[in-house]
Design a protein around this motif. Sequence first.
Motif, PDB file in Angstrom:
ATOM      1  N   SER A 205       0.833  -1.196   0.000  1.00 32.04           N
ATOM      2  CA  SER A 205       0.000   0.000   0.000  1.00 32.04           C
ATOM      3  C   SER A 205       0.871   1.251   0.000  1.00 32.04           C
ATOM      4  O   SER A 205       1.846   1.343   0.750  1.00 32.04           O
ATOM      5  CB  SER A 205      -0.909   0.014   1.233  1.00 32.04           C
ATOM      6  OG  SER A 205      -1.820  -1.059   1.186  1.00 32.04           O
ATOM      7  N   GLY A 206       0.527   2.210  -0.844  1.00 38.37           N
ATOM      8  CA  GLY A 206       1.291   3.457  -0.922  1.00 38.37           C
ATOM      9  C   GLY A 206       2.562   3.341  -1.735  1.00 38.37           C
ATOM     10  O   GLY A 206       3.364   4.273  -1.775  1.00 38.37           O
ATOM     11  N   ALA A 207       2.755   2.212  -2.408  1.00 44.75           N
ATOM     12  CA  ALA A 207       3.991   2.023  -3.187  1.00 44.75           C
ATOM     13  C   ALA A 207       4.010   2.856  -4.453  1.00 44.75           C
ATOM     14  O   ALA A 207       5.063   3.055  -5.052  1.00 44.75           O
ATOM     15  CB  ALA A 207       4.166   0.549  -3.540  1.00 44.75           C
ATOM     16  N   GLY A 208       2.839   3.343  -4.868  1.00 48.50           N
ATOM     17  CA  GLY A 208       2.783   4.136  -6.085  1.00 48.50           C
ATOM     18  C   GLY A 208       3.250   3.331  -7.287  1.00 48.50           C
ATOM     19  O   GLY A 208       3.079   2.123  -7.353  1.00 48.50           O
ATOM     20  N   HIS A 209       3.888   4.037  -8.217  1.00 51.63           N
ATOM     21  CA  HIS A 209       4.336   3.382  -9.455  1.00 51.63           C
ATOM     22  C   HIS A 209       5.810   3.011  -9.357  1.00 51.63           C
ATOM     23  O   HIS A 209       6.566   3.146 -10.322  1.00 51.63           O
ATOM     24  CB  HIS A 209       4.090   4.333 -10.636  1.00 51.63           C
ATOM     25  CG  HIS A 209       4.049   3.639 -11.953  1.00 51.63           C
ATOM     26  ND1 HIS A 209       4.047   4.318 -13.147  1.00 51.63           N
ATOM     27  CD2 HIS A 209       4.009   2.331 -12.288  1.00 51.63           C
ATOM     28  CE1 HIS A 209       4.005   3.473 -14.145  1.00 51.63           C
ATOM     29  NE2 HIS A 209       3.984   2.243 -13.648  1.00 51.63           N
TER      30      HIS A 209
ATOM     31  N   SER B 277      -2.199   9.088  -6.809  1.00 52.46           N
ATOM     32  CA  SER B 277      -0.769   9.214  -7.102  1.00 52.46           C
ATOM     33  C   SER B 277       0.082   8.341  -6.174  1.00 52.46           C
ATOM     34  O   SER B 277       1.212   7.983  -6.513  1.00 52.46           O
ATOM     35  CB  SER B 277      -0.318  10.678  -6.992  1.00 52.46           C
ATOM     36  OG  SER B 277      -0.464  11.152  -5.664  1.00 52.46           O
ATOM     37  N   TYR B 278      -0.453   8.000  -4.990  1.00 59.83           N
ATOM     38  CA  TYR B 278       0.264   7.126  -4.051  1.00 59.83           C
ATOM     39  C   TYR B 278      -0.086   5.655  -4.264  1.00 59.83           C
ATOM     40  O   TYR B 278       0.663   4.766  -3.883  1.00 59.83           O
ATOM     41  CB  TYR B 278      -0.106   7.459  -2.601  1.00 59.83           C
ATOM     42  CG  TYR B 278       0.176   8.868  -2.167  1.00 59.83           C
ATOM     43  CD1 TYR B 278       1.483   9.298  -1.925  1.00 59.83           C
ATOM     44  CD2 TYR B 278      -0.865   9.777  -1.968  1.00 59.83           C
ATOM     45  CE1 TYR B 278       1.737  10.598  -1.503  1.00 59.83           C
ATOM     46  CE2 TYR B 278      -0.620  11.074  -1.551  1.00 59.83           C
ATOM     47  CZ  TYR B 278       0.688  11.483  -1.312  1.00 59.83           C
ATOM     48  OH  TYR B 278       0.935  12.756  -0.900  1.00 59.83           O
ATOM     49  N   SER B 279      -1.235   5.412  -4.838  1.00 62.66           N
ATOM     50  CA  SER B 279      -1.830   4.081  -4.839  1.00 62.66           C
ATOM     51  C   SER B 279      -1.088   3.066  -5.691  1.00 62.66           C
ATOM     52  O   SER B 279      -0.905   3.250  -6.890  1.00 62.66           O
ATOM     53  CB  SER B 279      -3.283   4.177  -5.316  1.00 62.66           C
ATOM     54  OG  SER B 279      -3.810   2.901  -5.569  1.00 62.66           O
TER      55      SER B 279
ATOM     56  N   SER C 186     -13.951   6.943 -12.452  1.00 64.16           N
ATOM     57  CA  SER C 186     -13.189   8.092 -12.946  1.00 64.16           C
ATOM     58  C   SER C 186     -12.217   7.658 -14.038  1.00 64.16           C
ATOM     59  O   SER C 186     -11.423   6.734 -13.830  1.00 64.16           O
ATOM     60  CB  SER C 186     -12.390   8.751 -11.809  1.00 64.16           C
ATOM     61  OG  SER C 186     -13.243   9.172 -10.766  1.00 64.16           O
ATOM     62  N   PRO C 187     -12.261   8.316 -15.203  1.00 65.04           N
ATOM     63  CA  PRO C 187     -11.268   8.034 -16.246  1.00 65.04           C
ATOM     64  C   PRO C 187      -9.971   8.779 -15.939  1.00 65.04           C
ATOM     65  O   PRO C 187      -9.979   9.981 -15.679  1.00 65.04           O
ATOM     66  CB  PRO C 187     -11.940   8.573 -17.509  1.00 65.04           C
ATOM     67  CG  PRO C 187     -12.822   9.676 -17.019  1.00 65.04           C
ATOM     68  CD  PRO C 187     -13.262   9.307 -15.632  1.00 65.04           C
ATOM     69  N   LEU C 188      -8.869   8.065 -15.946  1.00 59.25           N
ATOM     70  CA  LEU C 188      -7.553   8.667 -15.697  1.00 59.25           C
ATOM     71  C   LEU C 188      -6.724   8.551 -16.964  1.00 59.25           C
ATOM     72  O   LEU C 188      -6.783   7.541 -17.662  1.00 59.25           O
ATOM     73  CB  LEU C 188      -6.843   7.960 -14.546  1.00 59.25           C
ATOM     74  CG  LEU C 188      -7.607   7.829 -13.234  1.00 59.25           C
ATOM     75  CD1 LEU C 188      -6.744   7.123 -12.191  1.00 59.25           C
ATOM     76  CD2 LEU C 188      -8.073   9.189 -12.718  1.00 59.25           C
TER      77      LEU C 188
END
Length: 266
Positions: free
Chosen positions: A40-44, A103-105, A239-241
């Motif tokens: 969790s919170g690893a981002g990309h 952005s964190y997910s 939500s489209p990203l």
Amino acid sequence: MRILLTNDDGVYAPGLTVLQAIAEQLSDDIWIVAPSEENSGAGHSLTLSRPLRVRRHGDRHYSVDGTPTDSVLMAVAKLMKDSPPDLILSGVNRGGNLAEDVSYSGTVSAAVEGTLAGVPSIALSQCYSREGAGNSVSFASAEHWGVKVLKPLIALLLEKRAMPPRTLLNVNFPACAADQVAGVRSVGLGRHDYGRVRIITNKDPRGFDYHWFGLAPTETTPEHSSDLEAVGENYISVSPLHLDMTHYESLEMLDQCLSAESALKP
């Protein structure tokens, strides 16, 4: 339809079991490649400083001792190289991925990596009502509504030219009972009030300080037609990203700024 499942909560997470049950109602060709531990919170993030190990748990079921991004890359570039997925589903995350939290997910980032690889991808998250809920988080709304929401979204993503290139979908299920879900809304990302992180400081057995990040309670006024507003009103948010992070409205202003500086001219 070949579906790859992944997440950021780890291969043994209850949300992945929920996602598998949902996916099995959509296809009989399911692959699982997920992190071996919670990320969790690893981002990309991508693991480059050490080798990665892959563990086989069963037929088409693997874990990677790395990040969600590592898991998707390992699946697409190696484990499924000769039989690439038609769709990637990431989740179901324990906790919402709303507003700037995307952005964190690691959950959303796994879908981002899938999109970069050219595979239609959807991130799914289950909101909960209080911090510190641990394993008591209910996935009831995701379990009941998952297939109903995914069917039209998958049809849209798999239809050629239906969605703009390099676009993924972020789905959040509200923290309520399945029969209390008000419906589904397509919305943009909201904005949390900054400063939601609290830092817990303590001492280890040798007397040295250590610090632990946690989420602090915040007062947020959701923007209209945002994901925060939608889940706050018991709607499922979609939500489209887009992967293009360029702010095109600023290009002309930036060009004028740079061209005005004679020292920057060739």
